[in-house]
Design a protein around this motif. Sequence first.
Motif, PDB file in Angstrom:
ATOM      1  N   SER A  74       0.866  -1.273  -0.170  1.00  0.00           N
ATOM      2  CA  SER A  74      -0.119  -0.003  -0.085  1.00  0.00           C
ATOM      3  C   SER A  74       0.770   1.339  -0.074  1.00  0.00           C
ATOM      4  O   SER A  74       1.997   1.265   0.347  1.00  0.00           O
ATOM      5  CB  SER A  74      -0.879   0.013   1.261  1.00  0.00           C
ATOM      6  N   ARG A  75       0.133   2.610  -0.373  1.00  0.00           N
ATOM      7  CA  ARG A  75       0.867   3.617  -0.426  1.00  0.00           C
ATOM      8  C   ARG A  75       0.799   4.261   1.059  1.00  0.00           C
ATOM      9  O   ARG A  75       1.426   5.444   1.326  1.00  0.00           O
ATOM     10  CB  ARG A  75       0.505   4.587  -1.427  1.00  0.00           C
ATOM     11  N   ASP A  76       0.034   3.962   1.675  1.00  0.00           N
ATOM     12  CA  ASP A  76      -0.222   4.445   3.110  1.00  0.00           C
ATOM     13  C   ASP A  76       0.494   4.047   3.971  1.00  0.00           C
ATOM     14  O   ASP A  76       0.370   2.677   4.465  1.00  0.00           O
ATOM     15  CB  ASP A  76      -2.009   4.069   3.444  1.00  0.00           C
ATOM     16  N   GLU A  88       0.573   4.856   7.013  1.00  0.00           N
ATOM     17  CA  GLU A  88       0.145   4.760   8.653  1.00  0.00           C
ATOM     18  C   GLU A  88      -0.349   3.053   8.678  1.00  0.00           C
ATOM     19  O   GLU A  88      -0.813   3.062   9.720  1.00  0.00           O
ATOM     20  CB  GLU A  88      -0.935   5.595   8.501  1.00  0.00           C
ATOM     21  N   LYS A  89      -0.763   2.610   7.789  1.00  0.00           N
ATOM     22  CA  LYS A  89      -1.183   1.277   7.751  1.00  0.00           C
ATOM     23  C   LYS A  89      -0.225   0.211   7.633  1.00  0.00           C
ATOM     24  O   LYS A  89       0.751   0.204   6.993  1.00  0.00           O
ATOM     25  CB  LYS A  89      -2.493   1.045   6.816  1.00  0.00           C
TER      26      LYS A  89
END
Length: 506
Positions: free
Chosen positions: A20-22, A24-25
């Motif tokens: 994922s690009r996120d 924070e996850k």
Amino acid sequence: MPHPLDSFFAPASIALIGASRDHEKIPGRLLSMLRKNEYPGKIYPVNPNYADIDGLACYGSIGDIGAPIDLAVIIIPARAVLSALEQCAAAGVKNAVIISSGFAEEGGDSAAMQDAIAALARRTGMRISGPNAEGFFSQVQHVAATFSPAVDVKPGVVPLVATKKRIGIVAQSGGIGFAYYHRARALGIAVSYVVSAGNESDLGAGEFLDYMVQDSSTEVILLFIEGIRDVDKFLVAARRAAEMKKPVIVTKVGRSGAGQRAAASHTASMAGWSAAYDAVFAKYGFIVSNDLDEALTIAAVLASNPLPKGDRVAVVTVSGGAGIWGADTVALQGLQVPELSEEVQVGIKQLMPSYGTARNPIDVTAQGVTSGGLQKSVDVLAASDEVDAILVVLSLSSEVRRPFKEEELTPVLSAQHKPVVFYSYTVPSDFARRELAKSGVVVLSGLTHVGVAMRRLVDFAKFSLPKPLDANPAAGTRPFCTSEIGGPVRGRQQVVAPRRRHCNAG
């Protein structure tokens, strides 16, 4: 000699399935951690929802990559994991880590999904860690295949490293495994590997232990276990560690009724019969610790010292009261604090003011720090055959003052004549830790744990593997049967049967 798990712990290429690009996850943090820790191999994000992630081409499936993959890290919904593993096997992926949760720890159909993963591993030969794992960290190879914040790299922060010897960590709890690493890093203990075993559908604590035992970069091993599933492999690795005299520090949880219930729901582990585990640990010289800080203190002492030749301890201090406390602590552990000979006392008295004492504990007083009496007393004791270990008790709160000169302390400790353990009764400053680390010193701040660690060091030095009761080569080398550390294994889940053993204990 190559080990079957070399490509697992030192992969030349990694595919992140569910990337994922996120950041924070968890899926996004996996890529971030690999890059921050300067992973040198190739990274292939896999997610059909992206064309690229953080400058890397992103692939719709593992089969689209078209290049050899040593390790796949999987973080997708549980019900999609088996299909992803089938695709990995078809693409020739050698190893996989399943971060995803929702398998045997939930029971029912979820447990059946884990059984299917185990069957796939047996059928294809792909080695699988997890599910419900937190991944692993190979510090030597810069492989941070985990989302744990413990391996995060802060810009501009220079790591504290005090030991040349490294510890390896195998844990059936990802949180605790990386807690060991986090605390080890704060003390300056070098680490080789941290691995979270998860539900152990395929790879288990026994095989991970075996890897640490044969690994030349790992000199001390920390284990955190709930219950052993790959019993045969665990016992072979335990015997090998004992034969090599490689220390293994173990914490076994799930000893209470409440702990066993929690273990069963945590990683689908059944905790087993404590007495049988204890018998195995004793047979192979494992060092048992039931406290996280105590276990790390034992590891620190082992990683920074040679083994002692006996149980006589000299306590050197700059504070009379602290020295008495230190002497009491080691004496309560059954270690000797002998009065030194008149000859040695006369030599040490010349290094301190008249109000100091040289009998043991040795109080060089606060003046001994500035006069050099502290260092010179350590020099005398290191060369003396009247003591087998030295406990240095002092205050290390200063941000500017060094109690030892690096050029004087380093040669004494590098000679490795006997253990020299350093305890600070004030909160040690970062300055003091870093200055002493240059000489290979791990500064400790829990006196009771220090006493236990010195006792365990003496015990381990005396340990030798018992000779088999049955010397018949046809009897094989397996010293315990499954019933000794749990019951028979149904699928991949150990079934507890607290009964006495009926096999040869040799």
